[in-house]
Write an enzyme that holds these catalytic residues in place. Sequence first.
Site, PDB file in Angstrom:
ATOM      1  N   GLU A 290      -2.818  10.919   3.390  1.00 43.92           N
ATOM      2  CA  GLU A 290      -3.881  10.980   4.396  1.00 43.92           C
ATOM      3  C   GLU A 290      -3.904  11.974   5.315  1.00 43.92           C
ATOM      4  O   GLU A 290      -2.764  12.483   5.581  1.00 43.92           O
ATOM      5  CB  GLU A 290      -3.534   9.541   5.167  1.00 43.92           C
ATOM      6  CG  GLU A 290      -3.857   8.271   4.365  1.00 43.92           C
ATOM      7  CD  GLU A 290      -3.609   7.138   5.145  1.00 43.92           C
ATOM      8  OE1 GLU A 290      -4.695   6.476   5.643  1.00 43.92           O
ATOM      9  OE2 GLU A 290      -2.353   6.607   5.493  1.00 43.92           O
TER      10      GLU A 290
ATOM     11  N   GLU B  35       0.753  -1.202   0.054  1.00 49.27           N
ATOM     12  CA  GLU B  35      -0.019  -0.046  -0.103  1.00 49.27           C
ATOM     13  C   GLU B  35       0.944   1.218   0.078  1.00 49.27           C
ATOM     14  O   GLU B  35       1.812   1.336   0.767  1.00 49.27           O
ATOM     15  CB  GLU B  35      -1.033   0.004   0.909  1.00 49.27           C
ATOM     16  CG  GLU B  35      -1.797   1.204   1.308  1.00 49.27           C
ATOM     17  CD  GLU B  35      -2.599   1.104   2.665  1.00 49.27           C
ATOM     18  OE1 GLU B  35      -2.986   0.033   2.957  1.00 49.27           O
ATOM     19  OE2 GLU B  35      -2.747   2.401   3.126  1.00 49.27           O
TER      20      GLU B  35
END
Length: 270
Positions: free
Chosen positions: A156, A151
């Site tokens: 974020e 990932e």
Amino acid sequence: SYIIVINTITLSKHLCKSLNMKQLSLLFILASSFFASAQYSLVWSDEFDGTSIDYSKWSHDIGQGVWGWGNNELQNYTNQNYNVGGGYLEIFAKNEGSNYSSTRMKTQGLKSWQYGRIDIRAAMPYGQGIWPALWMLGDSFQSVGWPACGEIDILEMIGGAGANDATAHGTAHWESNGHASYGNSTTVSGGKLADEFHVYSIIWDQNSIKWLLDDVQYNELSITAGDLTEFHQNFFFIFNVAVGGNWPGNPNASTTFPQSMFVDYVRVFQ
């Protein structure tokens, strides 16, 4: 040819709304110099110039997933919580009374990439319990699961008090005798990531992944070790706004809805 690509795309977008001619000229010089010297060319993009999602590029995840998408998130994903217009993609989270709704878009099964520079110009939502993400999963996700697929979190943000609404996180996750991860963050001064658009980037090659905010590097991971083979395969995009979950915690009385993430463009250079 690289200079023409960069200048044509940039002039056609909304950067010129917030930059004067001197700043635009400097931007062109820096961008042209970087891409020409790096020998990169544009291989894929979405400028969101239409009135709907291009379904030759994107599909949706629907529902609440397993255990809140693995993070105890609260939202139910639909194919309705988005708008495309004025050159922007808007993904919005809503309070539905007893539940929350949002949208999660992905290029899985349609397009994926190994290595390159990725630039995403976006403005974030804000507030306690709000968790926007611009990220990637390895194509092997369905066969090997997470985290063995790898990932790459290009951006974020976990909204809330203190510097949370002003902090961008760049992280990688992989399998190494269990779940392994490496990340760092950077905080903008004088406001929130919701206050203006920023460009969130990675530069990814056979040696490393570098994370940048507005072309300033703030994180780097070497991927040459034998237990990082995940990062030498193709990855697809996921764009979403989650609500609640293990990391941000849940919304509280200070959280206002709807909350929107706006994406001006996503561009892949190789």
